[in-house]
Write an enzyme that holds these catalytic residues in place. Structure first.
Site, mmCIF file in Angstrom:
data_model
loop_
_atom_site.group_PDB
_atom_site.id
_atom_site.type_symbol
_atom_site.label_atom_id
_atom_site.label_comp_id
_atom_site.label_asym_id
_atom_site.label_seq_id
_atom_site.Cartn_x
_atom_site.Cartn_y
_atom_site.Cartn_z
ATOM 1 N N HIS A 33 0.890 -1.179 0.000
ATOM 2 C CA HIS A 33 0.000 0.000 0.000
ATOM 3 C C HIS A 33 0.914 1.212 0.000
ATOM 4 O O HIS A 33 1.694 1.388 0.954
ATOM 5 C CB HIS A 33 -0.879 0.008 1.248
ATOM 6 C CG HIS A 33 -1.734 -1.212 1.367
ATOM 7 N ND1 HIS A 33 -3.040 -1.252 0.949
ATOM 8 C CD2 HIS A 33 -1.452 -2.459 1.844
ATOM 9 C CE1 HIS A 33 -3.538 -2.461 1.173
ATOM 10 N NE2 HIS A 33 -2.596 -3.209 1.717
ATOM 11 N N GLU A 60 -7.143 -12.367 6.078
ATOM 12 C CA GLU A 60 -6.077 -11.766 6.919
ATOM 13 C C GLU A 60 -6.550 -11.920 8.366
ATOM 14 O O GLU A 60 -5.984 -12.680 9.138
ATOM 15 C CB GLU A 60 -5.875 -10.294 6.536
ATOM 16 C CG GLU A 60 -4.842 -9.559 7.387
ATOM 17 C CD GLU A 60 -4.744 -8.052 7.065
ATOM 18 O OE1 GLU A 60 -5.679 -7.512 6.411
ATOM 19 O OE2 GLU A 60 -3.745 -7.426 7.477
HETATM 20 N N1 ADE Z 1 -4.717 -1.160 4.188
HETATM 21 C C1 ADE Z 1 -3.409 -1.019 4.384
HETATM 22 N N2 ADE Z 1 -2.888 -2.130 4.905
HETATM 23 C C2 ADE Z 1 -3.892 -3.021 5.038
HETATM 24 C C3 ADE Z 1 -3.993 -4.342 5.500
HETATM 25 N N3 ADE Z 1 -2.933 -5.018 5.970
HETATM 26 N N4 ADE Z 1 -5.203 -4.935 5.500
HETATM 27 C C4 ADE Z 1 -6.267 -4.281 5.054
HETATM 28 N N5 ADE Z 1 -6.226 -3.024 4.604
HETATM 29 C C5 ADE Z 1 -5.051 -2.401 4.583
HETATM 30 ZN ZN ZN Z 2 -2.601 -5.089 2.553
#
Ligand code: ADE
Ligand code: ZN
Length: 356
Positions: free
Chosen positions: A37, A218
């Site tokens: 990101h 995640e």
């Molecule tokens: N935005 C930035 N990092 C992120 C992550 N690890 N999971 C979800 N959204 C994100």
């Molecule tokens: Zn991410």
């Protein structure tokens, strides 16, 4: 990990590499980064420099105080600080400076290709025009190719804590810049915001010929990964580490070679795993999945690509040269470039490992 997945290097040649050579090889090997990101590459020093340049007041006294706040308990505790950090980005030059700083670090880590996420809604919600964001990022992408030899592409992410309507509005704003990004993704707060919420937005994106990726598994359950595959037709899963809880899903991901863009240091910082010794990336590879290493938000999670590789392999001595080679190879396989380009990078990878 199946030997059939190895390309130019034979398992025997990889097994002959002395373990002491591994840290140097991890750094030297060419690799692609597919889960970064760009707002997560904003280092505290640059946050303070941009705040001063733009007259933005931060709720932290200095760089040390900001860095001290980087003690996260879960994804949301990180996102709150990540969005606050992005508030200093106002001008095209700011977006260029941020992306250029990342691309210089990527080049130093032998990242030859990066597919970079950006979060336009974080900026347009503060009155920054979409055009300002995309022009600054695009300038850095083009300059990186010319001056650093790094190929880079942009992927627009929708914030999943916002509504479907807001995602559609963002897509509309982005359309005049359609050729400045190769795909769309889905990020931000996962739990409670399943992929199904954005099924129609992603259908429209597919009609537009955009590549599709999505964060799933995640913090969210394996069912979110299944939704991302079935409802969004996601070509890759970002993170996906919770897939191992569902054997049928693992079999499906392995059969389709659906890539998982795994982020080891991120997973530890956000308490998905207690520490790197517990991380399941070795198990993902051994299950035949197309997993690879990425940095996610390197300024917040303690390191860029090579730091992720070196710390992971130091924590897990069972990871060998075979795993290192496979991770780099998977990063090229999973990238959205053509087969000829993949072969070029694969040959460069073979050359590094052949030299031991
Ligand atoms: N935005 C930035 N990092 C992120 C992550 N690890 N999971 C979800 N959204 C994100
Ligand atoms: Zn991410």
């Amino acid at each position: 990990m199946t030997a059939a997945l190895l390309a130019g290097m034979t398992p025997a040649r990889l097994d002959a590499i002395a373990p002491e050579r591994l840290p140097a090889l991890l750094r030297l090997m060419p690799k692609a980064e597919l889960h970064i990101h760009i707002e997560g590459s904003l280092e505290p020093e640059l946050i303070f420099r941009l705040a001063q340049r733009n007259g933005v007041t931060l709720p932290y006294a200095d760089v040390e105080a900001l860095r001290a706040a980087y003690a996260f308990t879960d994804l949301q505790s990180f996102l709150d600080i990540y969005y606050a950090g992005a508030s200093v980005l106002l001008k095209e030059q700011d977006f260029f400076d941020m992306a250029w700083a990342y691309l210089e670090k990527a080049a130093a880590d032998n990242v030859v290709h990066a597919e970079i996420f950006f979060d336009p809604q974080t900026h347009t919600a503060r009155g920054v025009p979409f055009e300002t964001v995309i022009k600054g990022l695009n300038h850095a992408v083009h300059r990186a190719h010319a001056e650093l030899g790094v190929s880079a592409k942009l992927i627009l992410c929708f914030l999943r804590h916002l509504s479907e309507e807001e995602a559609f509005a963002t897509l509309e704003e982005a359309l005049p810049w359609r050729h400045h990004f190769i795909g769309v993704g889905l990020d931000s707060s996962e739990v409670g915001h399943p992929p199904s919420k954005f099924e129609r937005v992603f259908a429209r994106c597919r009609e537009l010929g955009l590549h599709i990726v999505a964060h799933a598994g995640e913090e969210g359950p394996p069912a979110y990964i299944v939704e991302a595959l079935d409802l969004l037709q996601s070509e890759r899963i970002d993170h996906g580490v919770r897939s191992l809880e569902d054997p049928a899903l693992v079999a499906r991901l392995a059969a389709a070679r659906t890539p998982l863009t795994v982020c080891p240091l991120s997973n530890v910082k956000l308490c998905v795993f207690d520490d790197l010794t517990q991380h399941n990336i070795g198990a993902l590879l051994d299950a035949g999945l197309c997993a690879m290493v990425n940095s996610d938000d390197p300024a917040y999670f303690g390191g860029y690509m090579n730091q992720n590789f070196v710390e992971l392999f130091a924590a897990q001595p069972q990871l060998t040269a075979r795993h290192a080679y496979q991770l780099a190879l998977n990063s090229f396989e999973a990238s959205f470039v053509d087969a000829d380009q993949k072969r070029v990078w694969q040959h460069r990878l073979d050359a590094v490992f052949a030299a031991g």
